[in-house]
Design an enzyme around this catalytic site. Structure first.
Site, short mmCIF file in Angstrom:
data_model
loop_
_atom_site.label_atom_id
_atom_site.label_comp_id
_atom_site.label_asym_id
_atom_site.label_seq_id
_atom_site.Cartn_x
_atom_site.Cartn_y
_atom_site.Cartn_z
N ASP A 153 -80.21 -74.31 -11.31
CA ASP A 153 -80.36 -73.53 -12.55
C ASP A 153 -81.76 -73.76 -13.12
O ASP A 153 -82.72 -73.87 -12.37
CB ASP A 153 -79.26 -73.96 -13.54
CG ASP A 153 -78.77 -72.82 -14.40
OD1 ASP A 153 -79.57 -72.33 -15.22
OD2 ASP A 153 -77.60 -72.42 -14.27
N HIS A 206 -80.50 -72.90 -20.12
CA HIS A 206 -79.31 -72.41 -19.44
C HIS A 206 -78.65 -73.49 -18.59
O HIS A 206 -77.43 -73.70 -18.64
CB HIS A 206 -79.71 -71.20 -18.58
CG HIS A 206 -78.58 -70.47 -17.94
ND1 HIS A 206 -78.16 -70.74 -16.67
CD2 HIS A 206 -77.81 -69.45 -18.39
CE1 HIS A 206 -77.17 -69.91 -16.35
NE2 HIS A 206 -76.94 -69.12 -17.37
N SER A 509 -71.70 -67.11 -16.03
CA SER A 509 -72.45 -68.36 -15.95
C SER A 509 -71.66 -69.51 -16.56
O SER A 509 -71.83 -70.67 -16.19
CB SER A 509 -73.78 -68.24 -16.71
OG SER A 509 -74.80 -67.72 -15.91
#
Length: 835
Positions: A153, A206, A509
């Site tokens: 990520d 994220h 996600s």
């Protein structure tokens, strides 16, 4: 070839002018991201896939070509990445031991939750782990201890106290690599060269959020709070990454001994054959469980799943919404209650300890609407809809409003953006709260909102249902996808400390790391479980998701949208048998389909099982805007009842007959459940299939496309192209312009696409190498542009001045390339090419 940067083997000769089917970290999107391919430079990165049995030595045949090998993926994928110009890449693809050359696709970078979704859902992470019953596993002492989970990520903020506070041996984030550097952006030619180092610190946010869902332990508790992390940073602080980088991360996760890898990213509308999906499959062969997001393009219809999630052995995860959300709160004295709100992006946040001016009802506040009341010096109350937030906001401020409150015109909370800050706060509230405020204003109460820095839980209208954004399967080859579902419709989790430590994000996600954490819990309890066992156990024990579009019908959500359902970690831990395979593709046709399931006992005693069936809602009609059918297939079992002794396996033959009342063109499915007598956990497998001839789905049918167009300009910031219609008698020139393009709309994923040009006077024909496995166009008018100059770049001097036509041929999904009936073809009108 096409400027769809997804799934495109060799080399790009066309570019996308409208909304691109690009890859993205899978936060929820209200619509497909608009992203076009930048100008091709003289050299690009390509992924060269070798034929079976060959390796990098195959490139020895190409000593006279100018290319540089960047990385050999020998362990996870039979190929290398190279840097070369398009013409050289084309010649590499013609080598005898090269299977295919793929362009290195762009994975668009993550954006903040407020920027990308209309859902302002902010549920407690605790609610989500209660949904999957991870909390009960914790009570049993099963917390993921000793299990390594790799997060590919934006990196992880390892200084976050909930994630251990340090990096390296002895820390929770014990492994990690930054493959790209903070400034990297693969879609920006000036920033596209990675600058790797050993510090995977997260400057995007994220990855830290994803890691918190997997295993935070502090103010929030993740699914597996005692796992060790590997942080594999493949994005810079902003911007995009590439397939090459993601595959390097997969390789390193394998070398670091990760037990589970999570990929909350993907390429939409994708086939299982793209290198990232194949590399993920290879990891599972090596004993690593790979979990990936299914995708966020559910609102664009069927076949919208993402790679690597659609990989054959990858656990693809869909998203459901939680029953409630946590939102910032405003106290309304006139109602004597707190209401939830969300600040519209780019607006000033309401200051803690302040109150609004009295509210006054302005109306819908679009340009042509009459003002319902005077809002000068007051807070304008506006209903959502018809026009943009920007238009409503500017209208209210122009009429003197000192604050703006917009309430929803449909159930539940929302958020949004698109305004320019005019120094006046604008917030969004639910339909119910907004209606109450409007009623008060109508009787002269003129309520105010007080901001005390508190939060409040707000019910979600789709609690327990499939999130509106979660993508539909099946894969373009009809493979069953997704596999399972988990909460993702707004999750409160960790973000980098500099960003405030916690934040709400929404998307697949967020559902994927729930399943990665669940896999870690199963491995904690049973370390010898193989990736296939993990997927089977989680899928067998999942609980069905009701269909939310019309709950009164009592139907279940489509199997090709929920998989077998929402994971139930406790039942997965306690399962005394398994039913394999857990997801089945029954193919196409109109008659009955037969497949086999194997039931294997893990019990200590003999047990009797009965097989039952329940259908799920079918999608019908157009891929992008499907209808729904509740037609009930007829299902028979041979045998339907059976007894299993400890360790014994038995095979059940299942026959599904969709029935004449199911519309042709439907994707249908159902759940097969083995119910044990005398109690215990039921085991479920799911299936999906196509009613009719899958080859009959049109690819090139569109009222306006394909067609020729002239290229006007390319936006230097967005890289999007502007086109215009041709002028009668217009002549084109590769040297002087204007440049010519063929705009092509792909109604369904084609298995191959070929382009050729023919001289209208001499019958001379020029052919370009075909592309395999393309995504479909995302929206009803999205096209890709086949640029003549790019074709010539691959084949210099191939097109002499003269009168030419372009021909585009597509091979339908699952089509036989040797059968002419499996191809569609379009030939352009004649155009004139000058010097």
């Amino acid at each position: 070839m096409p400027g769809l940067r997804t799934l495109r083997p060799l080399p790009p000769a066309w570019r996308r002018p409208l909304a691109a089917a690009v890859a993205l970290p899978l936060l929820a999107l209200a619509a497909p991201a608009a992203q076009a391919e930048p100008e091709d430079g003289p050299a690009q990165v390509w992924l060269v896939e070798f034929a079976e049995g060959a390796d990098a030595s195959a490139l020895g045949e190409a000593r006279d070509l100018d290319f540089e090998v960047r990385h050999d993926f020998e362990r996870i994928w039979n190929g290398v990445s190279v840097e070369a110009d398009p013409a050289t890449a084309r010649r590499l693809g013609q080598l005898g031991l090269v299977e295919r050359v793929w362009s290195d696709v762009v994975f668009t970078g993550p954006a903040r939750f407020e920027q990308i979704t209309e859902s302002a859902a902010v549920p407690e992470l605790a609610q989500a782990i209660q949904t999957t019953r991870a909390d009960i596993a914790h009570e049993r002492g099963i917390t993921g201890e000793g299990v390594k989970v790799g997060v590919i990520d934006t990196g992880i903020d390892y200084t976050h106290p909930d994630l251990g506070g340090c990096f390296g041996p002895g820390c929770r984030v014990a492994y990690g690599t930054d493959f790209v550097g903070d400034e990297f952006d693969s879609d920006d030619p000036e920033l596209s060269e990675p600058d790797p180092d050993d510090d995977p610190a997260d400057c995007g946010g994220h990855g830290t959020h994803v890691a918190g869902i997997v295993g935070a332990d502090g103010e929030v508790t993740g699914v597996a709070p005692d796992v060790e992390f590997g942080a594999y940073k493949v994005f810079g602080c902003e911007g995009s990454t590439s397939a090459e980088v993601i595959m390097q991360a997969l390789e390193t996760a394998l070398e670091d001994g990760m037990d589970v890898v999570n990929l909350s990213l993907g390429q939409s509308y994708q086939w299982p054959g793209y290198p990232t999906a194949k590399a993920a499959d290879r990891l599972t062969e090596e004993g690593v469980a790979v979990v990936a997001s299914m995708g966020n393009d559910g609102e664009t219809g069927v076949y919208s799943g993402s790679a690597p999630g659609v990989g054959e052995d990858v656990i693809a995860v869909a998203s459901t919404d939680n029953p409630a959300q946590r939102m910032d709160a405003a106290y309304v004295p006139a109602l004597d209650r707190r209401i939830g709100y969300r600040t519209i992006e780019e607006s000033p946040e309401p200051e803690t300890g302040t109150a609004t001016a009295p509210l006054a009802w302005l109306g819908r506040a679009c340009a042509d609407d009459a003002s319902e009341s005077d809002v000068d010096g007051k807070t304008a109350l506006i209903v959502r809809g018809t026009c943009t937030f920007k238009e409503k906001y500017e209208r209210a401020v122009a009429e003197g409003a000192t604050g703006v409150v917009v309430y929803n015109d449909r159930p539940g909370p929302f958020g949004g953006g698109g305004i320019e800050d005019l120094g006046v706060p604008i917030i969004a509230v639910t339909d119910t709260d907004g209606t109450d405020l409007r009623d008060l204003a109508a009787i002269g109460e003129a309520p105010v909102l007080e901001f005390a820095g508190e939060t409040v839980l707000v019910e979600l209208p789709r609690g327990g249902l499939a999130s509106s954004f979660t993508a539909y399967g099946p894969a373009p080859d009809l493979a069953f996808k997704p596999d399972v579902a988990a909460p993702g419709g707004g999750i409160w989790s960790t973000v980098p400390v500099a960003d405030g430590s916690y934040e709400a994000l929404s998307g697949t996600s967020m559902s994927s790391p729930h399943v990665a954490g669940a896999a870690a819990l199963l491995l904690d309890a049973e370390p010898r479980l193989e990736p296939r066992d993990l997927r089977t156990r989680l899928a067998n024990s999942a609980k069905p998701v009701p269909w939310g579009d019309n709950p009164d019908l009592g139907e279940l959500e489509a199997a090709h949208r929920q998989g077998t359902g929402v994971i139930d970690i406790v039942d997965a831990l306690d399962a005394e048998a398994c039913l394999y395979p857990a997801g089945v593709n029954v193919g196409d046709g109109t008659g009955p389909r037969t497949f086999e399931l194997t039931l294997t006992s893990r019990d200590r005693t003999a047990r009797d099982y009965t097989l039952t069936h329940r259908s799920t809602i079918a999608t019908t009609g157009d891929d992008r805007d499907p209808g729904f059918s509740a037609a009930e297939p007829e299902v028979t079992f041979a045998p339907q009842e059976l007894r299993l002794h400890p360790g014994q396996s038995a095979t059940v033959e299942v026959t599904v007959e969709p029935g004449a009342d199911l519309p042709i063109g439907s994707v249908f499915g159902g759940r097969i459940t083995a119910r044990p007598e005398g109690g215990g956990e039921s085991l479920t497998a799911a299936y999906s299939g196509y009613q009719g001839d899958y080859l009959s789905i049109p690819v090139l049918e569109h009222p306006e496309f394909p067609r020729l167009a002239a290229i006007v300009a390319q936006d230097p910031d967005t890289h999007e192209f502007e086109y215009r219609d041709l002028v009668d008698g217009e002549t084109f020139s590769l040297a002087e312009g204007p440049d010519l393009a063929a705009l092509v709309y792909l109604g369904h994923q084609p298995a191959a696409l070929e382009v050729s040009a023919a001289n209208a006077d001499t019958d001379e024909t020029v052919e370009w190498d075909p592309e395999s496995f393309l995504p479909r166009s995302p929206g009803p008018d999205d096209t890709m542009g086949i640029h003549l100059e790019d074709l010539v770049e691959q084949r210099p001097s191939a097109l002499e001045p003269g009168r030419w036509t372009l021909t585009v041929k597509v091979l339908k999904a699952l089509g036989d390339p040797e059968d002419p009936d499996h191809w569609e073809e379009w030939t352009s009108p004649v155009f004139t090419l000058a010097e």
